[in-house]
Design a protein around this motif. Sequence first.
Motif, PDB file in Angstrom:
ATOM      1  N   GLY A  19       1.168  -1.048   0.183  1.00 35.61           N
ATOM      2  CA  GLY A  19      -0.161  -0.063   0.017  1.00 35.61           C
ATOM      3  C   GLY A  19       0.548   1.458   0.039  1.00 35.61           C
ATOM      4  N   GLY A  20       0.793   2.014   0.782  1.00 34.15           N
ATOM      5  CA  GLY A  20       1.387   3.435   1.187  1.00 34.15           C
ATOM      6  C   GLY A  20       0.508   4.362   1.694  1.00 34.15           C
ATOM      7  N   VAL A  21       1.300   5.960   1.649  1.00 28.98           N
ATOM      8  CA  VAL A  21       0.879   6.978   2.022  1.00 28.98           C
ATOM      9  C   VAL A  21       0.396   7.974   1.234  1.00 28.98           C
ATOM     10  N   GLN A  22      -1.160   8.470   0.993  1.00 29.05           N
ATOM     11  CA  GLN A  22      -1.491   9.920   0.566  1.00 29.05           C
ATOM     12  C   GLN A  22      -1.818  10.693   1.090  1.00 29.05           C
ATOM     13  N   ALA A  23      -0.641  11.532   0.733  1.00 28.96           N
ATOM     14  CA  ALA A  23      -0.189  12.546   1.612  1.00 28.96           C
ATOM     15  C   ALA A  23      -1.125  13.784   0.948  1.00 28.96           C
ATOM     16  N   ILE A  24      -1.730  14.814   2.323  1.00 26.12           N
ATOM     17  CA  ILE A  24      -2.513  15.307   2.344  1.00 26.12           C
ATOM     18  C   ILE A  24      -1.924  16.702   2.573  1.00 26.12           C
ATOM     19  N   SER A  25      -1.538  16.477   3.902  1.00 31.91           N
ATOM     20  CA  SER A  25      -1.115  18.234   4.280  1.00 31.91           C
ATOM     21  C   SER A  25      -0.002  17.731   5.038  1.00 31.91           C
ATOM     22  N   ASP A  26       0.574  16.797   5.200  1.00 29.10           N
ATOM     23  CA  ASP A  26       1.658  15.259   5.849  1.00 29.10           C
ATOM     24  C   ASP A  26       2.766  15.482   5.186  1.00 29.10           C
ATOM     25  N   ASP A  27       3.570  15.261   5.914  1.00 33.53           N
ATOM     26  CA  ASP A  27       4.738  14.346   6.130  1.00 33.53           C
ATOM     27  C   ASP A  27       5.282  13.040   5.714  1.00 33.53           C
ATOM     28  N   VAL A  28       5.269  12.318   4.306  1.00 27.85           N
ATOM     29  CA  VAL A  28       4.959  11.324   4.331  1.00 27.85           C
ATOM     30  C   VAL A  28       6.373  10.272   5.666  1.00 27.85           C
ATOM     31  N   LYS A  29       6.715  11.369   5.291  1.00 23.67           N
ATOM     32  CA  LYS A  29       8.618   9.858   6.539  1.00 23.67           C
ATOM     33  C   LYS A  29       7.311  10.476   8.116  1.00 23.67           C
ATOM     34  N   ASN A  30       6.775  11.053   8.316  1.00 19.06           N
ATOM     35  CA  ASN A  30       6.228  10.574   9.374  1.00 19.06           C
ATOM     36  C   ASN A  30       5.227   9.458   9.693  1.00 19.06           C
ATOM     37  N   TYR A  31       5.217   8.916   8.353  1.00 17.52           N
ATOM     38  CA  TYR A  31       4.106   7.640   9.450  1.00 17.52           C
ATOM     39  C   TYR A  31       5.218   6.316   8.596  1.00 17.52           C
ATOM     40  N   ALA A  32       6.897   6.711   8.294  1.00 20.56           N
ATOM     41  CA  ALA A  32       8.160   5.931   9.099  1.00 20.56           C
ATOM     42  C   ALA A  32       7.066   4.515   8.047  1.00 20.56           C
ATOM     43  N   PHE A  33       6.494   4.370   6.724  1.00 18.29           N
ATOM     44  CA  PHE A  33       5.385   3.739   5.409  1.00 18.29           C
ATOM     45  C   PHE A  33       6.703   2.159   5.160  1.00 18.29           C
ATOM     46  N   SER A  34       6.448   0.787   5.319  1.00 15.36           N
ATOM     47  CA  SER A  34       7.548   0.126   4.757  1.00 15.36           C
ATOM     48  C   SER A  34       7.169  -1.397   4.884  1.00 15.36           C
ATOM     49  N   ASN A  35       7.198  -2.383   4.004  1.00 16.82           N
ATOM     50  CA  ASN A  35       7.303  -2.989   4.179  1.00 16.82           C
ATOM     51  C   ASN A  35       8.032  -5.288   4.182  1.00 16.82           C
ATOM     52  N   CYS A  36       7.185  -5.649   4.686  1.00 16.07           N
ATOM     53  CA  CYS A  36       8.169  -6.504   5.678  1.00 16.07           C
ATOM     54  C   CYS A  36       9.182  -7.064   4.230  1.00 16.07           C
ATOM     55  N   PHE A  37       8.008  -8.158   3.478  1.00 18.43           N
ATOM     56  CA  PHE A  37       8.747  -8.800   2.760  1.00 18.43           C
ATOM     57  C   PHE A  37       9.351  -8.059   2.151  1.00 18.43           C
ATOM     58  N   GLU A  38       9.697  -6.443   1.827  1.00 14.47           N
ATOM     59  CA  GLU A  38      10.286  -5.636   0.625  1.00 14.47           C
ATOM     60  C   GLU A  38      11.385  -5.618   1.276  1.00 14.47           C
ATOM     61  N   ILE A  39      11.697  -5.108   2.835  1.00 11.62           N
ATOM     62  CA  ILE A  39      12.592  -5.683   3.355  1.00 11.62           C
ATOM     63  C   ILE A  39      13.310  -6.284   3.493  1.00 11.62           C
TER      64      ILE A  39
END
Lengths: 169, 323
Positions: A19-39
């Motif tokens: 999935g992913g972060v869809q930013a509206i008025s914030d920095d996507v990095k503040n959600y630390a979004f990742s995926n265990c299988f990709e890592i």
Amino acid sequence: MTAVAYQTKFGSLDRYEKGGVQAISDDVKNYAFSNCFEIASRSQPYERVVFGQNQIYVLECMRAEGQSPWFTCAHDEFALVMDGDIEIHLVKLGAAQTVPDAEKNGAILVEGAPQGARMGWMRLRRGHQALLPKNTAYQFRSAQPGVVILQTCKGDLSVERWAQICQTA
Amino acid sequence: MSTANEHGYQTFKLGSFTFRRDEYFAHIGWTTRAGKPMSHTMDAGNFLRALMRDVAWGFFYGWVNFDNVVGTVNHYESVDLYAGAYNGTMKEAGVDLLENFPTAEIRATFEAMLDDWTNAVFDPFAAPQETGTPYGRKNGSNTAKITRARELAKRCVGLKDDLALRTDERGAPVNRAFADVPQEQPELHPEPGFENEVHAFNLFGFLSRSQVTWNPSFTSVVKHSYMCPTTEEHILPIIHGNDRVEWFFQMTDEIHWDCGDKNTGKPLARVIMKAGDMAAMPAYCRHQGYSPKRSMLLVWENGSPSLVYEIQRGESPEVPVQF
């Protein structure tokens, strides 16, 4: 009426949808979004890549492949298998090989072969969670690549590379 | 507490707030600081689902917004009850009200309201497809379903003297949406004397037998680090406002999250999580999740009793990591 047959969607190294972060008025990095299988698909076997951190506590993502080193820890840890067929072998360590500081956080490598009573072993598949008791030595064995999530504290072996694993834009 | 109204329900009063329900709606009333009467109306089912979580979670960590107007903030010995105080527009208009109550007082009122307003066929912890209607006139009660305690492991599910595994016999059959989840337990080969240390269990099987939605249990504990997995279906009945960073690991299926500013409700982001995804909710946000199919979510909490105060003093960051 026929009952609805639901299909539970799991992920795996071979097949995952991110999935992913869809930013509206914030920095996507503040959600630390990742995926265990990709890592895990981009990690070395048994690297302990931090993908969740809250003060001293971490969740680490680990690619299980082949035989791991022997780890030990001054506190309990837990291993959750997200993909694969993985054995965990346990040895009750003597005082000479346990972590000297009982307050030390995170896992360390056992120096030399673990000395102590063999405690036994476990075989885990997807969705299984194992206790890694404090002051024991544990080793993962996996014939095929798998993915393990570790509930632990940040320690000497914790690898942080947030910019590489997280969504940044 | 007054006597029952024409719909059969008790009306409740807590400080300056009044709570009244009819066949379809819960009505919350208050008087503003300027003496202006105000009211807010919620769907009765949505109100009871939110009230259920607030009661069962002991007011949880931080804000339990029932919707964008009313809710509670936990201060761990006392609780704020508010209307409009965290709605940017109502706050600016000065029509909001916030009052603080000792935890025992607000708990007693909320528990009594939940019990009186929940009819026999409605289970506010269940998915909408798995319960009867919340609507209509007073018709019995469902005390057993609304007083289920959270299941909290002390060290790990399945260990001796700890939280037991869920089974058919214990009244926990596999949920219809998880009929395809394997139920086999891990192979354990302990040497004699190590039976309680060589331990593993089927977490996905355990979760497939959850009888409730949006209600985390503790399954494993490392110091103050709690694995709080839960099964989610339909909509999180509250909008949770954080007083700490909260991490989510999506283990199966998917959840869509709306994230907003916790003080004003201003939209910040949407977070779409699928199996294997990890994301954090910053300490400055509020969030509400939507799970189209029952899914397994690992809520990973730092339950350190000092954490919220460290964030308030600026000693601990509001964002999960900086990079």
